[in-house]
Design a protein around this motif. Structure first.
Motif, PDB file in Angstrom:
ATOM      1  N   ASP A   1       0.845  -1.193   0.000  1.00 20.68           N
ATOM      2  CA  ASP A   1       0.000   0.000   0.000  1.00 20.68           C
ATOM      3  C   ASP A   1       0.881   1.243   0.000  1.00 20.68           C
ATOM      4  O   ASP A   1       2.030   1.220   0.466  1.00 20.68           O
ATOM      5  CB  ASP A   1      -0.911   0.011   1.235  1.00 20.68           C
ATOM      6  CG  ASP A   1      -2.064   0.997   1.087  1.00 20.68           C
ATOM      7  OD1 ASP A   1      -2.457   1.295  -0.069  1.00 20.68           O
ATOM      8  OD2 ASP A   1      -2.572   1.471   2.114  1.00 20.68           O
TER       9      ASP A   1
ATOM     10  N   HIS B   1       0.424   5.634   0.556  1.00 20.70           N
ATOM     11  CA  HIS B   1      -0.367   6.856   0.750  1.00 20.70           C
ATOM     12  C   HIS B   1       0.553   8.059   0.604  1.00 20.70           C
ATOM     13  O   HIS B   1       1.706   8.025   1.048  1.00 20.70           O
ATOM     14  CB  HIS B   1      -1.057   6.880   2.111  1.00 20.70           C
ATOM     15  CG  HIS B   1      -2.280   6.018   2.147  1.00 20.70           C
ATOM     16  ND1 HIS B   1      -3.553   6.513   1.956  1.00 20.70           N
ATOM     17  CD2 HIS B   1      -2.415   4.687   2.325  1.00 20.70           C
ATOM     18  CE1 HIS B   1      -4.424   5.515   2.020  1.00 20.70           C
ATOM     19  NE2 HIS B   1      -3.750   4.394   2.252  1.00 20.70           N
TER      20      HIS B   1
ATOM     21  N   HIS C   1      -3.074  -1.160   6.410  1.00 20.66           N
ATOM     22  CA  HIS C   1      -3.729  -1.558   5.164  1.00 20.66           C
ATOM     23  C   HIS C   1      -2.956  -2.679   4.472  1.00 20.66           C
ATOM     24  O   HIS C   1      -3.546  -3.644   3.967  1.00 20.66           O
ATOM     25  CB  HIS C   1      -3.841  -0.358   4.214  1.00 20.66           C
ATOM     26  CG  HIS C   1      -4.773   0.696   4.716  1.00 20.66           C
ATOM     27  ND1 HIS C   1      -4.989   1.889   4.041  1.00 20.66           N
ATOM     28  CD2 HIS C   1      -5.549   0.753   5.832  1.00 20.66           C
ATOM     29  CE1 HIS C   1      -5.849   2.635   4.727  1.00 20.66           C
ATOM     30  NE2 HIS C   1      -6.187   1.966   5.815  1.00 20.66           N
TER      31      HIS C   1
HETATM   32 MG    MG Z   1      -4.522   2.255   1.871  1.00 20.77          MG
END
Ligand code: MG
Length: 379
Positions: free
Chosen positions: A230, A232, A264
Motif C-alpha cells: 500500500d 499513501h 492496510h
Molecule cells: Mg490504503
C-alpha cells in the motif's frame, strides 16, 4: 430429521488414573470432553450430561453453547435424565455418545445418521479380530468362538420416541443404550465403527489418543501465505497514523480512511492468504459509510474472516518504507497495537522500516509505502 446429541460424561471412572475423572483430564491442551463436544460441532441440539458437582466446570468450559444436564447415579439414569429433557421437544432422532470417546470420526457419525433413515436404531461396532479366550486364575481355560462377535462403540443412534419409550419401560440398569432398545424390541443396525473411536479407559489411552490427534493435525495442517502493498501520499498535517500508532510528523497522510498504510498492507496480506481479495472488496471506497473509518475495523474484519474459515495468524511482518518519520522508536508499540487488534501474541508481529536511499517517491518524501506478509495456519 431434527436431531439431538447426548454426550454422557457424568461418570467418576478412575481406571484411567489421575486425580480427576478422565473426561476432565487434559488431552493435547484441553479436556477430553472438549474434544468430544467438538466432534459434534454443528449439531442442532447438544446435551452434555455431567456429574452434579461438575456443572460449574461445564458452564465454564462450554458457556451457553450446549445444554447441561445433571446426571444420575448410573449411566442409564444419566441418559434417562437427558432423554426426559428432550421429551416433547419435537426431536426426531437422538445420538447418544460416551464423553470418553473424544476422537469419534465424522464419517462414523454420518454412518449412524444414514442408518437411521432406514431403521429405528443403529450403532457402530468393530468385528472382533483377535482370538478370544476364557481365563481362570491366570490360565487359559477355554477358547471362545469369535464369529459374530463385535466390540460396541458409540454414538448409538435412535428414533427419539421409541428410545424414550424404551427407557421409560426399562426400570433397571443396562450396559448401553442398544441393550435397552433391544429389550423394547427395536432392531439395531450395526454400522462400521473405527479403531480411532477409542474409549479412554486406561492411563496409556491418553498417549494413544494424543498420537492420533497429532497425526490428524499433521495431515490437516494448511499453511497459507499472503502479501500486501500500500502507498499513501503525504499532505498537510502534523502527524501520521502507522500500524495503529499516532506518530508526530511535519506532514499527514492523504487517504480515504485514516490512511494507515502499514495496517492496510497487513490487512491485504491476510485477505490475500485467504484468497479473499483486498480491503477494497470488503469495504468499497465508493460506499460513504467507510469514509474516514478507522483502519482497525478492516484488520479486525480480516482476522475474523480468517477465524471463520478455520485459520489463525502464525506470524506477520510489515516493512514501512519512508525517509521520515523515524519508525524505530515506535516499532514495538506498533507491533503491540497490531497484536492487540488481532488478538495474538506480540511476538508473532514484526514491524520494521527502511528508507529507499532517497530514490523514488518515498525518497523524495512524497509519501509512505508499506509491504506486509502474513502466514495463516488452518486445520
Ligand atoms: Mg490504503
Amino acid at each position: 430429521m431434527s436431531e439431538a446429541v447426548i454426550i454422557v460424561a457424568a461418570g467418576r471412572g478412575t481406571r484411567a488414573g489421575g486425580e480427576r475423572p478422565k473426561q476432565w483430564q487434559d488431552l493435547a491442551g484441553r479436556p477430553v470432553l472438549a474434544h468430544t463436544v467438538a466432534a459434534f460441532r454443528g449439531a442442532e441440539r447438544l446435551l452434555v450430561v455431567l456429574h452434579p458437582e461438575d456443572m460449574d466446570a461445564g458452564l465454564a468450559l462450554f458457556g451457553g453453547s450446549v445444554t447441561l444436564v445433571a446426571g444420575g447415579a448410573s449411566r442409564t439414569e444419566s441418559v434417562r435424565n437427558a432423554l426426559e429433557v428432550l421429551a416433547g421437544s419435537g426431536v426426531e432422532t437422538v445420538l447418544i455418545h460416551d464423553g470418553a470417546r473424544p476422537l469419534v470420526p465424522a464419517d462414523l457419525i454420518d454412518r449412524v445418521r444414514a442408518a437411521l433413515i432406514e431403521g429405528p436404531a443403529a450403532a457402530p461396532a468393530l468385528a472382533v479380530s483377535d482370538a478370544l479366550w476364557r481365563g481362570d486364575a491366570g490360565l487359559v481355560a477355554g477358547v471362545q468362538d469369535r464369529a459374530g462377535l463385535y466390540r460396541a462403540q458409540t454414538p448409538q443412534g435412535f428414533h427419539f420416541e421409541p428410545i424414550l419409550a424404551a427407557y421409560r419401560a426399562h426400570p433397571g440398569e443396562a450396559a448401553d443404550d442398544v441393550e435397552i432398545a433391544r429389550a423394547a424390541g427395536l432392531p439395531v443396525t450395526i454400522v462400521a465403527g473405527a479403531e480411532d473411536n477409542l474409549k479412554i479407559t486406561w492411563p496409556e489411552d491418553f498417549d494413544r489418543a494424543a498420537a492420533i490427534l497429532r497425526a490428524r493435525k499433521g495431515a490437516q495442517m494448511d499453511v497459507r501465505l499472503g502479501n500486501g502493498y500500500d502507498v499513501h501520499a503525504f499532505c498537510e498535517g502534523d502527524h501520521v497514523v502507522l500500524c495503529g500508532v499516532k506518530v508526530p510528523h511535519s506532514k499527514g497522510l492523504l487517504g480515504h480512511s485514516d490512511a494507515d498504510v502499514g495496517m492496510h498492507a497487513l490487512t491485504d496480506a491476510i485477505y490475500g492468504a485467504l484468497a479473499e481479495g483486498d480491503i477494497g472488496r470488503h469495504f468499497p471506497p465508493s460506499d460513504p459509510q467507510w469514509k474516514g473509518a478507522a483502519s482497525w475495523i478492516f484488520l479486525d474484519h480480516a482476522v475474523k474472516l480468517a477465524a471463520s474459515k478455520g485459520y489463525r495468524l502464525a506470524n506477520c511482518d510489515i516493512t514501512l518504507i519512508c525517509e521520515r518519520p523515524k519508525i524505530g522508536p515506535h516499532a514495538l508499540d506498533m507491533a503491540a497495537e497490531l497484536a492487540r487488534i488481532m488478538g495474538c501474541d506480540p511476538t508473532r508481529v514484526s514491524v520494521k522500516a527502511t528508507t529507499s536511499e532517497r530514490l523514488g517517491f518515498t525518497g523524495r518524501e512524497e509519501g509512505i509505502a508499506a509491504i506486509a506478509t502474513a502466514t495463516l495456519i488452518g486445520g
